[in-house]
Design an enzyme around this catalytic site. Structure first.
Site, PDB file in Angstrom:
ATOM      1  N   CYS A  93       0.833  -1.207   0.000  1.00  0.00           N
ATOM      2  CA  CYS A  93       0.000   0.000   0.000  1.00  0.00           C
ATOM      3  C   CYS A  93       0.872   1.263   0.000  1.00  0.00           C
ATOM      4  CB  CYS A  93      -0.988  -0.039   1.164  1.00  0.00           C
ATOM      5  SG  CYS A  93      -2.341   1.132   0.980  1.00  0.00           S
ATOM      6  N   HIS A 201      -3.646  -5.476   1.127  1.00  0.00           N
ATOM      7  CA  HIS A 201      -2.949  -5.670   2.407  1.00  0.00           C
ATOM      8  C   HIS A 201      -2.907  -7.147   2.797  1.00  0.00           C
ATOM      9  CE1 HIS A 201      -2.488  -1.512   3.932  1.00  0.00           C
ATOM     10  NE2 HIS A 201      -3.514  -1.259   3.151  1.00  0.00           N
ATOM     11  N   GLU A 203      -1.224  -8.518   5.115  1.00  0.00           N
ATOM     12  CA  GLU A 203      -1.174  -8.678   6.581  1.00  0.00           C
ATOM     13  C   GLU A 203      -2.561  -8.616   7.217  1.00  0.00           C
ATOM     14  OE1 GLU A 203      -0.537  -5.991   4.975  1.00  0.00           O
ATOM     15  OE2 GLU A 203      -1.128  -4.210   6.103  1.00  0.00           O
TER      16      GLU A 203
END
Lengths: 228, 76
Positions: A93, A201, A203
């Site tokens: 990002c 993302h 994560e």
């Protein structure tokens, strides 16, 4: 957890305004047993590393352009040297924006064509290419990983675009383009296959209890594989 | 010496902010409005010359992938 990953030295640059840093640290600790070393942007030298992460967030308040001020911070000279030596880097990002602003990846990321912040889960289609990342995601028809950004429209034109497509540097594309990205591009790989930038993302997609998928782990693992 | 730098999106890049402003103004009654283009203006107060102003503009203030910039001196 795989023992071979635990010997890797993984660093992460932290800028004022980084806000996905601890999610990334937690994901690597929880799923791979790796303690990520945090490197503040004002440092001038990188420690000896096997891989470097640049997390999401809003570095320097996204002033001027997203990722631009971070790209000119102290640590980035060492990051560029590290990259030139073939170092492995994953930018997520805002980290992707920092990598394009640093010219470590081609193209640019600008305001979403819809004009709004987009924050939702979506599906990514793996693209063809020779990098280690491509190989690790090639057996998936689709990856389910969320996005959260205002400036995620990936643009690249002319010869640069042709080169990116011809060389198989697109890692995956959005199935339902949320931001107007050229060719629905969601993530790209450097020419040497060692640097990856992506708007979604991973994560945030590592545990089912987070309400997402676990597909993000595949990307986090692919980064580790690129560190050997 | 002062230099004015104007940074704008390349013509082929959709200006999402300009479009939103245009739509908003149109619905507010400005029906003759055809389009809005948004740009950023910087004023640099520099002890050095035009060459430095251009370098700052082209290497930092504008991203050549998506933007163009113009640089002009404001005073003598």
């Amino acid at each position: 957890m795989v023992a071979k990953y635990q010997q890797l030295k993984i660093g992460m640059i932290q800028f004022p305004g980084s806000n996905c840093d601890w999610d990334l640290i937690d994901a690597y600790q929880r799923h791979f047993g790796i303690t990520v070393q945090v490197i503040w942007h004002q440092e001038t030298d990188l420690p000896k590393l096997d891989g470097l992460l640049i997390p999401g967030g809003f570095s320097f308040g996204d002033f001027l352009r997203s990722g631009c001020l971070a790209a000119h911070s102290n640590i980035m000279a060492s990051v560029k040297t590290y990259a030139k030596k073939g170092g492995a880097i994953l930018g997520i990002c805002n980290g992707f924006q920092v990598l394009t602003e640093s010219h470590l990846l081609p193209g640019a990321l600008i305001q979403n064509d819809c004009g709004t912040f987009v924050c939702r889960g979506l599906s990514l289609s793996p693209c063809e290419g020779d990098s280690g990342y491509h190989k690790l995601i090639s057996d998936k028809d689709s990856l389910s990983i969320p996005v959260a950004h205002a400036d995620g429209r990936y643009v690249i034109f002319g010869d640069e675009r042709k080169k990116l497509l011809d060389q198989g540097q697109v890692l995956f594309s959005y199935e339902d383009n949320p931001n107007g990205s050229v060719d629905s591009i969601a993530g790209v790989v450097s020419e040497n296959g060692r640097i990856v930038g992506m708007m979604p993302h991973p994560e945030r997609a590592t545990d089912l209890l987070m309400g997402s998928s676990e597909d993000g782990r595949i990307i986090l693992k692919a980064f580790l594989e690129s560190c050997f | 010496m002062k230099y004015e730098i104007v940074v704008e999106l390349k013509k082929e890049v959709l200006d999402a902010e300009g479009r939103a402003i245009c739509q908003n103004l149109s619905s507010a009654g400005y029906s003759n409005l055809k389009s809005v283009e948004v740009s950023k203006r910087f004023i640099l107060n520099l002890d050095s010359g035009m060459e430095d102003a251009k370098q700052i503009a082209e290497k930092f203030l504008a991203n050549p992938v998506s933007q163009t910039c113009t640089v002009r001196q404001l005073d003598h």
